[in-house]
Scaffold this motif. Structure first.
Motif, PDB file in Angstrom:
ATOM      1  N   ALA A 288      11.946 -10.682   0.637  1.00 32.74           N
ATOM      2  CA  ALA A 288      12.410  -9.341   0.274  1.00 32.74           C
ATOM      3  C   ALA A 288      11.531  -8.278   0.914  1.00 32.74           C
ATOM      4  O   ALA A 288      12.018  -7.245   1.382  1.00 32.74           O
ATOM      5  N   SER A 289      10.212  -8.520   0.970  1.00 33.93           N
ATOM      6  CA  SER A 289       9.306  -7.569   1.617  1.00 33.93           C
ATOM      7  C   SER A 289       9.650  -7.431   3.084  1.00 33.93           C
ATOM      8  O   SER A 289       9.642  -6.324   3.635  1.00 33.93           O
ATOM      9  N   GLY A 290       9.951  -8.554   3.741  1.00 43.45           N
ATOM     10  CA  GLY A 290      10.329  -8.525   5.146  1.00 43.45           C
ATOM     11  C   GLY A 290      11.550  -7.636   5.363  1.00 43.45           C
ATOM     12  O   GLY A 290      11.594  -6.820   6.297  1.00 43.45           O
ATOM     13  N   ILE A 291      12.540  -7.783   4.464  1.00 41.40           N
ATOM     14  CA  ILE A 291      13.749  -6.961   4.589  1.00 41.40           C
ATOM     15  C   ILE A 291      13.401  -5.488   4.388  1.00 41.40           C
ATOM     16  O   ILE A 291      13.833  -4.615   5.139  1.00 41.40           O
ATOM     17  N   LEU A 292      12.572  -5.202   3.372  1.00 41.46           N
ATOM     18  CA  LEU A 292      12.183  -3.810   3.109  1.00 41.46           C
ATOM     19  C   LEU A 292      11.403  -3.233   4.286  1.00 41.46           C
ATOM     20  O   LEU A 292      11.599  -2.072   4.671  1.00 41.46           O
TER      21      LEU A 292
ATOM     22  N   THR B 218       0.837  -1.199   0.000  1.00 39.55           N
ATOM     23  CA  THR B 218       0.000   0.000   0.000  1.00 39.55           C
ATOM     24  C   THR B 218       0.874   1.251   0.000  1.00 39.55           C
ATOM     25  O   THR B 218       0.652   2.187  -0.784  1.00 39.55           O
ATOM     26  N   ALA B 219       1.888   1.252   0.888  1.00 40.18           N
ATOM     27  CA  ALA B 219       2.780   2.413   0.950  1.00 40.18           C
ATOM     28  C   ALA B 219       3.444   2.637  -0.405  1.00 40.18           C
ATOM     29  O   ALA B 219       3.562   3.769  -0.887  1.00 40.18           O
ATOM     30  N   SER B 220       3.863   1.540  -1.053  1.00 43.47           N
ATOM     31  CA  SER B 220       4.540   1.656  -2.345  1.00 43.47           C
ATOM     32  C   SER B 220       3.586   2.205  -3.403  1.00 43.47           C
ATOM     33  O   SER B 220       3.969   3.055  -4.216  1.00 43.47           O
ATOM     34  N   ALA B 221       2.326   1.728  -3.385  1.00 43.23           N
ATOM     35  CA  ALA B 221       1.370   2.151  -4.405  1.00 43.23           C
ATOM     36  C   ALA B 221       0.974   3.615  -4.212  1.00 43.23           C
ATOM     37  O   ALA B 221       0.842   4.369  -5.181  1.00 43.23           O
ATOM     38  N   LEU B 222       0.780   4.025  -2.934  1.00 46.09           N
ATOM     39  CA  LEU B 222       0.286   5.381  -2.678  1.00 46.09           C
ATOM     40  C   LEU B 222       1.403   6.411  -2.754  1.00 46.09           C
ATOM     41  O   LEU B 222       1.143   7.598  -2.951  1.00 46.09           O
TER      42      LEU B 222
ATOM     43  N   GLN C 159      13.901  10.546  10.264  1.00 45.28           N
ATOM     44  CA  GLN C 159      12.983  10.353   9.149  1.00 45.28           C
ATOM     45  C   GLN C 159      13.585   9.294   8.219  1.00 45.28           C
ATOM     46  O   GLN C 159      14.692   9.459   7.719  1.00 45.28           O
ATOM     47  N   GLY C 160      12.882   8.197   7.991  1.00 41.04           N
ATOM     48  CA  GLY C 160      13.405   7.186   7.055  1.00 41.04           C
ATOM     49  C   GLY C 160      12.855   7.432   5.676  1.00 41.04           C
ATOM     50  O   GLY C 160      12.986   8.515   5.122  1.00 41.04           O
ATOM     51  N   GLY C 161      12.204   6.425   5.118  1.00 46.96           N
ATOM     52  CA  GLY C 161      11.548   6.616   3.811  1.00 46.96           C
ATOM     53  C   GLY C 161      12.228   5.860   2.701  1.00 46.96           C
ATOM     54  O   GLY C 161      13.318   5.294   2.861  1.00 46.96           O
ATOM     55  N   GLY C 162      11.569   5.864   1.535  1.00 51.48           N
ATOM     56  CA  GLY C 162      12.116   5.143   0.378  1.00 51.48           C
ATOM     57  C   GLY C 162      11.355   3.867   0.134  1.00 51.48           C
ATOM     58  O   GLY C 162      10.865   3.226   1.071  1.00 51.48           O
ATOM     59  N   HIS C 163      11.222   3.492  -1.139  1.00 49.19           N
ATOM     60  CA  HIS C 163      10.457   2.293  -1.469  1.00 49.19           C
ATOM     61  C   HIS C 163      11.330   1.143  -1.923  1.00 49.19           C
ATOM     62  O   HIS C 163      10.842   0.132  -2.367  1.00 49.19           O
ATOM     63  N   ASN C 164      12.656   1.319  -1.890  1.00 47.54           N
ATOM     64  CA  ASN C 164      13.531   0.178  -2.119  1.00 47.54           C
ATOM     65  C   ASN C 164      14.758   0.332  -1.233  1.00 47.54           C
ATOM     66  O   ASN C 164      14.966   1.377  -0.604  1.00 47.54           O
ATOM     67  N   LEU C 165      15.557  -0.705  -1.194  1.00 47.80           N
ATOM     68  CA  LEU C 165      16.644  -0.774  -0.226  1.00 47.80           C
ATOM     69  C   LEU C 165      17.630   0.377  -0.405  1.00 47.80           C
ATOM     70  O   LEU C 165      18.089   0.965   0.583  1.00 47.80           O
ATOM     71  N   LEU C 166      17.940   0.714  -1.664  1.00 47.67           N
ATOM     72  CA  LEU C 166      18.932   1.758  -1.904  1.00 47.67           C
ATOM     73  C   LEU C 166      18.444   3.097  -1.359  1.00 47.67           C
ATOM     74  O   LEU C 166      19.178   3.801  -0.659  1.00 47.67           O
ATOM     75  N   GLU C 167      17.166   3.434  -1.662  1.00 46.01           N
ATOM     76  CA  GLU C 167      16.613   4.690  -1.159  1.00 46.01           C
ATOM     77  C   GLU C 167      16.607   4.710   0.363  1.00 46.01           C
ATOM     78  O   GLU C 167      16.884   5.740   0.987  1.00 46.01           O
TER      79      GLU C 167
ATOM     80  N   ILE D 132      13.672 -11.683  -5.467  1.00 44.75           N
ATOM     81  CA  ILE D 132      14.244 -11.037  -4.273  1.00 44.75           C
ATOM     82  C   ILE D 132      15.041  -9.798  -4.677  1.00 44.75           C
ATOM     83  O   ILE D 132      14.831  -8.699  -4.150  1.00 44.75           O
ATOM     84  N   ILE D 133      15.940  -9.970  -5.658  1.00 46.40           N
ATOM     85  CA  ILE D 133      16.823  -8.858  -6.022  1.00 46.40           C
ATOM     86  C   ILE D 133      16.002  -7.695  -6.573  1.00 46.40           C
ATOM     87  O   ILE D 133      16.188  -6.540  -6.176  1.00 46.40           O
ATOM     88  N   LEU D 134      15.048  -8.007  -7.464  1.00 44.92           N
ATOM     89  CA  LEU D 134      14.271  -6.908  -8.045  1.00 44.92           C
ATOM     90  C   LEU D 134      13.377  -6.225  -7.021  1.00 44.92           C
ATOM     91  O   LEU D 134      13.178  -5.015  -7.078  1.00 44.92           O
ATOM     92  N   THR D 135      12.819  -7.006  -6.089  1.00 46.18           N
ATOM     93  CA  THR D 135      11.991  -6.390  -5.054  1.00 46.18           C
ATOM     94  C   THR D 135      12.836  -5.448  -4.205  1.00 46.18           C
ATOM     95  O   THR D 135      12.427  -4.324  -3.911  1.00 46.18           O
ATOM     96  N   LEU D 136      14.028  -5.900  -3.825  1.00 47.40           N
ATOM     97  CA  LEU D 136      14.883  -5.063  -2.985  1.00 47.40           C
ATOM     98  C   LEU D 136      15.344  -3.820  -3.726  1.00 47.40           C
ATOM     99  O   LEU D 136      15.348  -2.721  -3.184  1.00 47.40           O
ATOM    100  N   VAL D 137      15.733  -3.986  -4.992  1.00 46.12           N
ATOM    101  CA  VAL D 137      16.378  -2.891  -5.721  1.00 46.12           C
ATOM    102  C   VAL D 137      15.357  -1.985  -6.398  1.00 46.12           C
ATOM    103  O   VAL D 137      15.524  -0.771  -6.448  1.00 46.12           O
ATOM    104  N   GLN D 138      14.260  -2.581  -6.923  1.00 47.97           N
ATOM    105  CA  GLN D 138      13.314  -1.788  -7.699  1.00 47.97           C
ATOM    106  C   GLN D 138      11.992  -1.577  -6.981  1.00 47.97           C
ATOM    107  O   GLN D 138      11.191  -0.756  -7.405  1.00 47.97           O
ATOM    108  N   GLY D 139      11.708  -2.355  -5.968  1.00 43.67           N
ATOM    109  CA  GLY D 139      10.441  -2.212  -5.251  1.00 43.67           C
ATOM    110  C   GLY D 139       9.529  -3.406  -5.476  1.00 43.67           C
ATOM    111  O   GLY D 139       9.791  -4.270  -6.317  1.00 43.67           O
TER     112      GLY D 139
END
Lengths: 579, 579
Positions: free
Chosen positions: B143-147, B87-91, B160-168, B407-414
């Motif tokens: 990957a979602s758990g890690i995110l 939801t956070a990623s979509a919104l 303040q954190g934030g970001g929708h993938n690991l790099l952000e 896993i890799i794409l979820t972490l890196v791209q969302g």
């Protein structure tokens, strides 16, 4: 080493045996194909919205390139109808037909699809073409034939046609119906009637007056040349250009320049989807023609080598002023029947086209476009196979649905939408079918070691031991379906203590199916039921043994269903369920 | 009729037997789940970037809606971790977290995914979820758990954190590392250590001092409640809000308003892809939890009814101020273990949450966000299963590759890119495998009616009669491969006069494969070879008989391979090929 070299350069296989009489055969075939190719090259350039010389250029260097690397002795490469339609559709969004930008984009399209074919050949990705199913290709070719014929009607009527789908075409023709040019219609309509009658009756007439079957056939196929000569002469003699008849006009005499296509990255990226589709469709058509002809002489063609050869031919088209090329069906058949022995025939055809370009362009200037349009319409009329829709639907609803969707979308939305939806639909329907595999509770045929479906046969069953036969490999799309089947079985059989999965038809168990089996095992354990396997195939068993599944399994793994039955069934009773 | 009604309204099945003691069981389970759900509802709202009351609202009316239509007695519906991340990623792309537009879009997202689930249920499209293979889901959840854990680190550190993938996320944390709030870190870190130790040692300790297994387990699961009470009390007593500790703050007391979500078509269309993914992932997780629990009591759940029930629950969330909901794993297990007997337990949980919302919001205002972040991190740590990567790769390279890519794409791209690529890759790899089916030239084991692979066994073969066994259903993706296999066989066996295709493993022949068989038949005819079939299955034969194939076939259709051998083989010789 020399074997691997010969694989990459098929020319090494046949050039060493090349003799004088082979050359005579090849040269004769080349002359006949050249006669056929000159009007076709002009016509398909017209269809693609390109100047006539582009069609001629696409019939020179690319043919030589294919001869160097191709594995088919008889495939006649060059511009073809469907690829020309797809070219027109792809370039229509980029520039106005006939402008220098449009011609430049055609060079990029040829180079791009050439590089794609070449890369697919090197990476041995020829199998990708398999995902264009027969019904989708057949529907696509039928719809393309209708679109092509529709696009040429304007030329026959002497008005401006246009449009990339049927609705646009009908609208375009309707709006200009008042501007019909009667002389053009006379020429175009006359050529159409002449070509139609020749195709229908000439061969029979010629064999009737003593022509050999083969000669009658080749003469019939030369009818378009006659139409071209007669109408060109008429246009010149009566000066029809001034009467409003559209003529081919000035064709630059001389050979093409070699130059790199535009390197504008925008054009390249825009054309990527179209290039993929043109490559795949052209490859599928070429390979199926080449295989059909090769089999007649017990020869073989190598699809991955064909990819490389067709790739090089298209790159050659892109750097020598041409447009996308592939193997044409009718010309290849003529080449074969005229006796072509090696790819040299193709190279000699290129020489023939070069000679024609150097000598005939003055005359070709008087050729009416309506004549070319008539040759195209007659040529593509053989592509349209509407009864195939009914035939395919009768054989398989899924295949028929994919075919119909391809035809309708191609007609209504254009070539790209049509083929993409067709492919997606046929893959989707296949996955749907495999996602609900057949399975059956089986019982023992009394007195035998055979087990059959309890719904269909009079068999022995046992309340405490249920045997479920699974008739498909287990993979992610059907793994959960198996779980549901088993859970349903459990709630329907309160007495069950043992469940045996008979796996003789299971060629694979993927990781998802393994997880499902583990889930089934532990859920059955919670319900007090032991899970057993029987008739597990060797390779499947090898894999299972690399996991903890065999240790966690609450039951045993039996060699045969009968072994399981002997060990587990306590009080077999005979059951006969009527349907 | 009443059966069909009961199928659509499962409540009719169990409500008639509802008794007082069932109610007591359900009520007890509801109290325990409510205690667990209050902090989780607040925490997942925080994770989704929504105000805390949205989590509470999502835990009221949707639970009642599910109770009306759900088939699982124990599935605990409400906000869950992975759906909140999605939801956070979509919104995130639509509005700033916490703004009214953001909250409004969450309502649209819940309604949209609810309508999709509902429609899938009515159309019986539950099988679509099967295309999320286990490795893809497992990789996605890891990957979602890690995110999720990464997204909560900011709250623990008081920045303040934030970001929708690991790099952000890493970048966001790194830039603000100087702003760490020590008091927040003390609370968050303390809660984290407390929850970790409780999970690891509390249950053992409690059983050690005489608690029953079940009571010890439930007490352990209540540890987050303790953390919430202690840190809230501390925040209130020491007035930690003024010390820079982020608190949940004012939560509106009272029940949600019922109102339609925004009807802005732009927002609806933008959210379609996200809603599809949230629906499918939520459905897969809910059904697998519900099935696991139902099997323990020999009950069944119906996936299509679950779609309808989850759909209605999400629509209810969308019109009552909530966010997307699905069945949560840990709460469902607690519900089951606490003795829930019917969906009434879920409805009573909704009452519990309503009471909490009416009475506790004044206290919850002092709850530190760091405590919620700690409960989230501990909860999702159980989702992260890295050893599964190695296990899956060892079992199947294709499955392992799909998992790793997810896993890799979820972490890196969302989340969206990850799951889409994972699904596409697993389908692609499956199609690739089936596009090259196993086939083998077989010979007769001397003295028997059995035929085996000539490469592996000492068998009789015949120069003029070759038997090819095909080990897969024939469909478009492998039809041309069969053609190539046969043509290769022809050019390798110049003496061949008969080719027999042994079809015992062919469950289907689609229209493409039929065309290929026709092509093979006519190419073999051109080469002077007759084509025969043997062991064709009944349903396949029924279909073939609807076509002209059987008439055009140059050879015969034999019941068994041995019949074909007896009729065709002229001079059998014994062959032993060593590998």
């Amino acid at each position: 080493m020399s074997d691997r070299l010969a694989r990459f350069l098929p020319i090494l296989n046949w050039l060493k045996d090349y003799r004088g009489d082979t050359f005579v055969s090849d040269a004769l075939a080349a002359v006949i194909v050249t006669l056929m190719l000159v009007p076709q090259a002009l016509a398909y350039a017209l269809l693609a919205g390109l100047p006539p010389e582009v069609g001629l250029y696409a019939s020179m260097i690319p043919l030589v390139a294919y001869a160097l690397l191709g594995t088919s002795a008889t495939l006649a490469v060059g511009p073809v109808a469907v690829a020309s339609l797809m070219t027109a559709s792809a370039l229509g969004g980029i520039a106005e037909a006939g402008t220098p930008e449009y011609v430049g984009a055609a060079l990029v399209l040829a180079s791009l699809s050439g590089l794609m074919l070449f890369a697919m050949g090197l990476l041995r990705l020829g199998f990708l073409a398999n995902f264009l199913s027969h019904p989708v290709i057949s529907g696509f070719v039928t719809a393309s034939g209708i679109l092509i014929a529709g696009s040429q009607l304007g030329h026959i009527l002497g008005i401006q046609g246009g449009g990339h789908n049927l609705l646009e075409m009908v609208e375009g023709l309707w709006q200009q119906l008042g501007g019909i040019n009667p002389v053009t219609l006379l020429i175009g309509g006359g050529a159409l009637v002449f070509l139609y009658l020749s195709r229908k009756f000439l061969k029979r007439g010629l064999t009737g007056i003593g022509f050999s079957e083969r000669l009658a056939d080749l003469t019939t196929k030369a009818a378009p040349v006659t139409a071209v000569i007669v109408t060109t002469a008429a246009a010149w003699y009566f000066d029809l250009g001034t009467a409003g008849v559209n003529l081919v006009g000035e064709v630059p005499s001389g050979l093409p320049d070699i130059s790199l296509p535009s390197m504008d990255p925008d054009i390249w990226t825009t054309l990527i989807p179209a290039a993929i589709l043109i490559s795949l469709v052209g490859f599928v058509e070429s390979v199926s023609v080449a295989q059909t002809l090769a089999a007649k002489r017990r020869q073989r063609i190598d699809p991955d080598s064909e990819l490389i050869a067709l790739g090089l031919a298209n790159v050659a088209a892109g750097v020598s002023g041409g447009s996308p090329v592939s193997g044409g069906f009718s010309r290849s058949v003529v080449n074969f029947e005229a006796g072509a022995q090696t790819p040299i025939a193709g190279a000699l055809t290129a020489v023939g086209i070069a000679v024609a370009t150097l000598t005939l362009t003055g005359l070709l200037a008087f050729l009416p476009k309506a004549t070319l349009a008539a040759t195209i319409i007659i040529a593509v009329s053989t592509l349209i196979d509407l009864p195939a829709i009914k035939r395919t639907l009768a054989y398989s609803k899924a295949d028929g649905a994919a075919m119909l969707a391809t035809i309708i979308l191609t007609l209504v939305q254009g070539v790209e939408a049509g083929i993409i939806v067709g492919v997606a639909l046929s893959i989707g329907l296949y996955l749907y079918r495999t996602s609900r595999p057949h399975s059956a509770v089986v019982g023992r045929i009394p007195g035998t070691e055979h087990f059959r479906n309890v719904q269909r046969h009079k068999v022995e069953i046992d309340d405490s031991t249920v045997v479920l036969r699974v008739d498909e490999s287990l993979y992610f799309a059907n793994a959960r379906y198996l779980e549901e089947t088993v859970l349903e079985l459990v709630s329907d059989n309160p007495e069950m203590k043992n469940l045996v999965l008979a796996c003789q038809a299971v060629n694979e168990i993927d990781a998802s199916a393994l997880e499902s089996l583990e889930a089934i095992n532990s859920r059955l354990e919670d319900a007090g039921i032991r899970l057993h396997l029987a008739e597990v195939k060797g390779p499947v068993m090898d894999r299972l043994q690399r996991t903890h599944f065999c240790e966690e399994l609450t039951g045993q793994i039996f060699l045969s269903t009968y072994d399981a039955w002997k060990a587990l069934a306590k009080k077999p009773t005979i059951l006969f369920k009527t349907n």
